[in-house]
Motif scaffolding. Structure first.
Motif, PDB file in Angstrom:
ATOM      1  N   MET A   1       7.399  15.553  -7.428  1.00 21.84           N
ATOM      2  CA  MET A   1       6.518  14.524  -6.951  1.00 21.84           C
ATOM      3  C   MET A   1       5.151  15.086  -6.582  1.00 21.84           C
ATOM      4  O   MET A   1       4.165  14.423  -6.776  1.00 21.84           O
ATOM      5  N   LEU A   2       5.137  16.326  -6.054  1.00 22.49           N
ATOM      6  CA  LEU A   2       3.854  16.946  -5.747  1.00 22.49           C
ATOM      7  C   LEU A   2       3.044  17.141  -7.021  1.00 22.49           C
ATOM      8  O   LEU A   2       1.848  16.838  -7.049  1.00 22.49           O
ATOM      9  N   GLU A   4       3.092  15.476  -9.780  1.00 24.99           N
ATOM     10  CA  GLU A   4       2.580  14.197 -10.257  1.00 24.99           C
ATOM     11  C   GLU A   4       1.409  13.726  -9.404  1.00 24.99           C
ATOM     12  O   GLU A   4       0.427  13.199  -9.920  1.00 24.99           O
ATOM     13  N   GLU A   5       1.501  13.931  -8.087  1.00 25.66           N
ATOM     14  CA  GLU A   5       0.405  13.529  -7.210  1.00 25.66           C
ATOM     15  C   GLU A   5      -0.836  14.382  -7.478  1.00 25.66           C
ATOM     16  O   GLU A   5      -1.952  13.863  -7.523  1.00 25.66           O
ATOM     17  N   LEU A  92       7.703  25.080  -2.134  1.00 27.62           N
ATOM     18  CA  LEU A  92       8.128  23.957  -1.312  1.00 27.62           C
ATOM     19  C   LEU A  92       9.470  24.285  -0.672  1.00 27.62           C
ATOM     20  O   LEU A  92      10.469  24.446  -1.359  1.00 27.62           O
ATOM     21  N   SER A 146       8.524  20.364   2.273  1.00 28.20           N
ATOM     22  CA  SER A 146       8.518  19.087   1.562  1.00 28.20           C
ATOM     23  C   SER A 146       9.416  18.044   2.212  1.00 28.20           C
ATOM     24  O   SER A 146       9.414  16.888   1.801  1.00 28.20           O
ATOM     25  N   THR A 150       4.800  14.136   3.150  1.00 25.21           N
ATOM     26  CA  THR A 150       4.898  13.262   1.988  1.00 25.21           C
ATOM     27  C   THR A 150       4.233  13.946   0.796  1.00 25.21           C
ATOM     28  O   THR A 150       3.447  14.901   0.979  1.00 25.21           O
ATOM     29  N   PRO A 151       4.497  13.488  -0.429  1.00 26.35           N
ATOM     30  CA  PRO A 151       3.788  14.059  -1.578  1.00 26.35           C
ATOM     31  C   PRO A 151       2.267  13.985  -1.421  1.00 26.35           C
ATOM     32  O   PRO A 151       1.555  14.917  -1.805  1.00 26.35           O
ATOM     33  N   ASP A 152       1.777  12.928  -0.818  1.00 27.68           N
ATOM     34  CA  ASP A 152       0.344  12.785  -0.582  1.00 27.68           C
ATOM     35  C   ASP A 152      -0.164  13.867   0.377  1.00 27.68           C
ATOM     36  O   ASP A 152      -1.200  14.498   0.147  1.00 27.68           O
ATOM     37  N   LEU A 154       1.356  16.754   1.005  1.00 32.20           N
ATOM     38  CA  LEU A 154       1.495  18.035   0.317  1.00 32.20           C
ATOM     39  C   LEU A 154       0.299  18.290  -0.589  1.00 32.20           C
ATOM     40  O   LEU A 154      -0.270  19.392  -0.609  1.00 32.20           O
ATOM     41  N   ALA A 155      -0.099  17.264  -1.328  1.00 39.87           N
ATOM     42  CA  ALA A 155      -1.252  17.392  -2.228  1.00 39.87           C
ATOM     43  C   ALA A 155      -2.522  17.694  -1.430  1.00 39.87           C
ATOM     44  O   ALA A 155      -3.347  18.510  -1.864  1.00 39.87           O
TER      45      ALA A 155
END
Length: 167
Positions: A1-2, A4-5, A92, A146, A150-152, A154-155
């Motif tokens: 997911m990271l 992809e973000e 992660l 992780s 959230t993926p957001d 993390l990004a």
């Protein structure tokens, strides 16, 4: 997911999943251990493919891959650096119970339940090795939780570190 973000936020980046190199190799060369990462050809091709993608197609390369064998990780990171690349290695980390549940819930091969289960079983067999790898990340690794972000978020952390590298 990271990954992809990051790809969404960096549309000029190329998302390169080294597992596809392993899937390709499986057609020609069996991995005696069942893990294509054990094939020297896989590691060489991952480095060569990443360097070629950077040279011809990408200012930024995002490569989501779990490398829990310290020697293989060093081989790939060193190969990229010798090839002139600046690498931000991100690891992660998360609670083992959360990781086990994520693996159990994940669908890897939607149209092939047998291969899907084989993939989950492989991940579960290597779970302890993956958890232990967090304690051995190389210096300079960005270690993120992780299960806490959230993926957001993390990004955000990854992009902040990238700005520090280029700034």
């Amino acid at each position: 997911m990271l990954a992809e973000e990051l790809s969404r936020r960096l549309p000029e980046a190329v998302l390169f999943d080294p597992e596809y190199v392993g899937y390709l190799l499986r057609h020609w060369v069996p991995a005696p251990t069942g893990d294509f990462q054990d094939l020297p050809s896989w590691r060489e091709l991952v480095i060569a493919t990443a360097l070629s993608l950077r040279k011809h197609h990408a200012g930024t390369l995002i490569a989501p891959m779990t490398l829990i064998n310290d020697n293989y990780l060093a081989e790939i990171l060193d190969g990229l650096r010798v090839g002139g690349e600046e690498v931000l290695h991100v690891f992660l980390d998360l609670d083992p119970a959360v990781l086990r549940q994520r693996i159990t819930d994940r669908v890897l091969v939607p149209n092939d339940p047998e291969r899907d289960q084989q993939g989950r079983d492989f991940c579960l067999r290597n779970l302890d090795r993956g958890i232990a790898a967090a304690a051995r990340v190389p210096p300079g690794t960005l270690l993120l939780r992780s299960d806490k972000l959230t993926p957001d978020e993390l990004a955000d952390e990854v992009l902040t570190r990238l700005q520090g590298l280029s700034g």
